[in-house]
Design a protein around this motif. Structure first.
Motif, PDB file in Angstrom:
ATOM      1  N   VAL A 138       1.101  -1.216   0.155  1.00 49.08           N
ATOM      2  CA  VAL A 138       0.128   0.060   0.009  1.00 49.08           C
ATOM      3  C   VAL A 138       0.640   1.207  -0.161  1.00 49.08           C
ATOM      4  CG1 VAL A 138      -1.979  -1.103   1.154  1.00 49.08           C
ATOM      5  CG2 VAL A 138      -0.634   0.072   2.573  1.00 49.08           C
ATOM      6  N   THR A 139       1.996   1.206   0.506  1.00 54.28           N
ATOM      7  CA  THR A 139       2.892   2.695   0.436  1.00 54.28           C
ATOM      8  C   THR A 139       3.916   2.327  -0.795  1.00 54.28           C
ATOM      9  OG1 THR A 139       4.555   1.454   1.950  1.00 54.28           O
ATOM     10  CG2 THR A 139       2.775   2.763   2.996  1.00 54.28           C
TER      11      THR A 139
ATOM     12  N   GLU B  74      -0.369  -8.924  -7.234  1.00 58.94           N
ATOM     13  CA  GLU B  74      -1.565  -9.835  -6.972  1.00 58.94           C
ATOM     14  C   GLU B  74      -1.464 -10.316  -5.621  1.00 58.94           C
ATOM     15  OE1 GLU B  74      -1.161 -13.192  -9.601  1.00 58.94           O
ATOM     16  OE2 GLU B  74      -1.191 -11.972 -11.422  1.00 58.94           O
ATOM     17  N   VAL B  75      -0.049 -10.389  -4.982  1.00 64.64           N
ATOM     18  CA  VAL B  75      -0.065 -10.680  -3.582  1.00 64.64           C
ATOM     19  C   VAL B  75      -0.695  -9.530  -2.685  1.00 64.64           C
ATOM     20  CG1 VAL B  75       1.313 -11.318  -1.722  1.00 64.64           C
ATOM     21  CG2 VAL B  75       1.853 -12.607  -3.869  1.00 64.64           C
ATOM     22  N   GLY B  76      -0.145  -8.396  -3.014  1.00 69.54           N
ATOM     23  CA  GLY B  76      -0.780  -7.026  -2.346  1.00 69.54           C
ATOM     24  C   GLY B  76      -2.112  -6.924  -2.474  1.00 69.54           C
TER      25      GLY B  76
ATOM     26  N   LEU C 174      -3.887  -9.847  -0.031  1.00 70.18           N
ATOM     27  CA  LEU C 174      -3.678  -9.225   1.352  1.00 70.18           C
ATOM     28  C   LEU C 174      -4.530  -8.152   1.655  1.00 70.18           C
ATOM     29  CD1 LEU C 174       0.115  -9.620   1.700  1.00 70.18           C
ATOM     30  CD2 LEU C 174      -1.554 -11.128   2.743  1.00 70.18           C
ATOM     31  N   GLN C 175      -4.641  -7.170   0.796  1.00 68.72           N
ATOM     32  CA  GLN C 175      -5.530  -6.226   1.049  1.00 68.72           C
ATOM     33  C   GLN C 175      -7.038  -6.790   1.227  1.00 68.72           C
ATOM     34  OE1 GLN C 175      -5.134  -3.009   1.561  1.00 68.72           O
ATOM     35  NE2 GLN C 175      -6.969  -1.855   0.658  1.00 68.72           N
ATOM     36  N   SER C 176      -7.533  -7.464   0.134  1.00 71.16           N
ATOM     37  CA  SER C 176      -8.747  -7.898   0.523  1.00 71.16           C
ATOM     38  C   SER C 176      -9.027  -8.872   1.958  1.00 71.16           C
ATOM     39  CB  SER C 176      -9.071  -9.057  -0.714  1.00 71.16           C
ATOM     40  OG  SER C 176      -8.507 -10.160  -0.491  1.00 71.16           O
ATOM     41  N   TYR C 177      -8.077  -9.343   2.421  1.00 69.72           N
ATOM     42  CA  TYR C 177      -8.365 -10.006   3.865  1.00 69.72           C
ATOM     43  C   TYR C 177      -8.320  -8.951   4.715  1.00 69.72           C
ATOM     44  CZ  TYR C 177      -7.210 -14.228   1.374  1.00 69.72           C
ATOM     45  OH  TYR C 177      -7.552 -15.387   0.512  1.00 69.72           O
ATOM     46  N   MET C 178      -7.790  -7.737   5.108  1.00 69.10           N
ATOM     47  CA  MET C 178      -7.859  -6.881   5.905  1.00 69.10           C
ATOM     48  C   MET C 178      -9.400  -6.302   6.302  1.00 69.10           C
ATOM     49  SD  MET C 178      -4.578  -6.326   6.902  1.00 69.10           S
ATOM     50  CE  MET C 178      -3.265  -7.266   6.018  1.00 69.10           C
TER      51      MET C 178
ATOM     52  N   GLY D 281      -3.560   7.905  -8.000  1.00 75.93           N
ATOM     53  CA  GLY D 281      -4.868   8.399  -8.040  1.00 75.93           C
ATOM     54  C   GLY D 281      -4.967   8.512  -9.809  1.00 75.93           C
ATOM     55  N   THR D 282      -4.629   9.458 -10.428  1.00 78.81           N
ATOM     56  CA  THR D 282      -4.901  10.136 -11.703  1.00 78.81           C
ATOM     57  C   THR D 282      -3.937   9.050 -12.778  1.00 78.81           C
ATOM     58  OG1 THR D 282      -3.239  11.741 -11.627  1.00 78.81           O
ATOM     59  CG2 THR D 282      -5.435  12.008 -11.012  1.00 78.81           C
ATOM     60  N   LYS D 283      -3.001   8.189 -12.174  1.00 72.35           N
ATOM     61  CA  LYS D 283      -2.216   7.578 -13.208  1.00 72.35           C
ATOM     62  C   LYS D 283      -2.812   6.303 -13.747  1.00 72.35           C
ATOM     63  CE  LYS D 283       1.733   9.277 -10.910  1.00 72.35           C
ATOM     64  NZ  LYS D 283       3.067   8.888  -9.971  1.00 72.35           N
ATOM     65  N   THR D 284      -3.736   5.657 -13.069  1.00 71.75           N
ATOM     66  CA  THR D 284      -4.210   4.211 -13.442  1.00 71.75           C
ATOM     67  C   THR D 284      -5.414   3.975 -12.933  1.00 71.75           C
ATOM     68  OG1 THR D 284      -3.610   1.945 -13.288  1.00 71.75           O
ATOM     69  CG2 THR D 284      -3.171   3.147 -11.288  1.00 71.75           C
ATOM     70  N   LEU D 285      -6.204   3.047 -13.330  1.00 69.61           N
ATOM     71  CA  LEU D 285      -7.412   2.551 -12.551  1.00 69.61           C
ATOM     72  C   LEU D 285      -7.241   1.854 -11.364  1.00 69.61           C
ATOM     73  CD1 LEU D 285      -8.940   0.831 -15.921  1.00 69.61           C
ATOM     74  CD2 LEU D 285      -9.541   2.774 -14.689  1.00 69.61           C
ATOM     75  N   PRO D 286      -8.343   1.862 -10.501  1.00 66.63           N
ATOM     76  CA  PRO D 286      -8.060   1.426  -9.169  1.00 66.63           C
ATOM     77  C   PRO D 286      -7.672  -0.042  -9.104  1.00 66.63           C
ATOM     78  CG  PRO D 286     -10.253   2.265  -9.555  1.00 66.63           C
ATOM     79  CD  PRO D 286      -9.485   2.448 -10.701  1.00 66.63           C
ATOM     80  N   PRO D 287      -7.101  -0.906  -8.096  1.00 58.61           N
ATOM     81  CA  PRO D 287      -7.173  -2.059  -8.223  1.00 58.61           C
ATOM     82  C   PRO D 287      -8.177  -2.605  -7.437  1.00 58.61           C
ATOM     83  CG  PRO D 287      -5.621  -1.051  -6.461  1.00 58.61           C
ATOM     84  CD  PRO D 287      -5.888  -0.354  -7.295  1.00 58.61           C
ATOM     85  N   TYR D 288      -8.481  -3.974  -7.685  1.00 62.50           N
ATOM     86  CA  TYR D 288      -9.540  -4.950  -7.024  1.00 62.50           C
ATOM     87  C   TYR D 288      -9.736  -4.399  -5.727  1.00 62.50           C
ATOM     88  CZ  TYR D 288     -12.816  -8.541  -5.578  1.00 62.50           C
ATOM     89  OH  TYR D 288     -13.719  -8.792  -5.134  1.00 62.50           O
ATOM     90  N   GLY D 289     -10.707  -4.170  -5.243  1.00 64.38           N
ATOM     91  CA  GLY D 289     -11.122  -3.649  -3.735  1.00 64.38           C
ATOM     92  C   GLY D 289     -10.964  -2.154  -3.309  1.00 64.38           C
ATOM     93  N   CYS D 290     -10.399  -1.456  -4.432  1.00 67.71           N
ATOM     94  CA  CYS D 290     -10.346   0.114  -4.163  1.00 67.71           C
ATOM     95  C   CYS D 290     -11.365   0.788  -5.155  1.00 67.71           C
ATOM     96  CB  CYS D 290      -8.812   0.530  -4.241  1.00 67.71           C
ATOM     97  SG  CYS D 290      -7.935  -0.068  -2.962  1.00 67.71           S
ATOM     98  N   GLN D 291     -12.224   0.032  -5.781  1.00 65.64           N
ATOM     99  CA  GLN D 291     -13.084   0.658  -6.717  1.00 65.64           C
ATOM    100  C   GLN D 291     -14.343   1.244  -6.090  1.00 65.64           C
ATOM    101  OE1 GLN D 291     -13.433  -3.069  -8.788  1.00 65.64           O
ATOM    102  NE2 GLN D 291     -11.719  -2.686 -10.213  1.00 65.64           N
ATOM    103  N   SER D 292     -14.618   2.241  -6.654  1.00 69.62           N
ATOM    104  CA  SER D 292     -16.034   2.727  -6.350  1.00 69.62           C
ATOM    105  C   SER D 292     -17.339   1.820  -6.496  1.00 69.62           C
ATOM    106  CB  SER D 292     -16.406   3.847  -7.023  1.00 69.62           C
ATOM    107  OG  SER D 292     -17.765   4.513  -6.516  1.00 69.62           O
TER     108      SER D 292
END
Length: 83
Positions: free
Chosen positions: A27-28, A36-38, A41-45, A62-73
């Protein structure tokens, strides 16, 4: 029996520490929001930690790419969650 319990406890704590460090590195990071691993892990938090992680990723990508799975609106998968 106490020695076996102590070894199991040490292994569990070490696994949690390694997974936590790996998630924090994800995340940082500033190079790859689609690790994929990140993402797994993010989905289990828990929800508050997951939200903080998404806000960190949004700050970096933020403006450079689409959000990864789990961070989408919820209403638009091409936009980041609000926070």
């Amino acid at each position: 029996m106490n020695k076996l319990l102590r070894i199991i406890l040490i292994v569990v704590i070490a696994a949690i520490a390694v997974a936590g460090q790996r998630w924090y590195s994800y995340v940082t990071n500033t190079t790859d929001p689609f690790d994929e691993v990140g993402i797994d892990l993010q989905s289990y938090m828990p929800a508050p930690i997951r939200h903080w992680g998404c806000m960190q990723l949004k700050k970096n990508f933020g403006t450079k790419t689409l959000p990864p799975y789990g961070c989408q609106s919820p209403d638009n998968s091409a936009s980041w969650i609000e926070g």
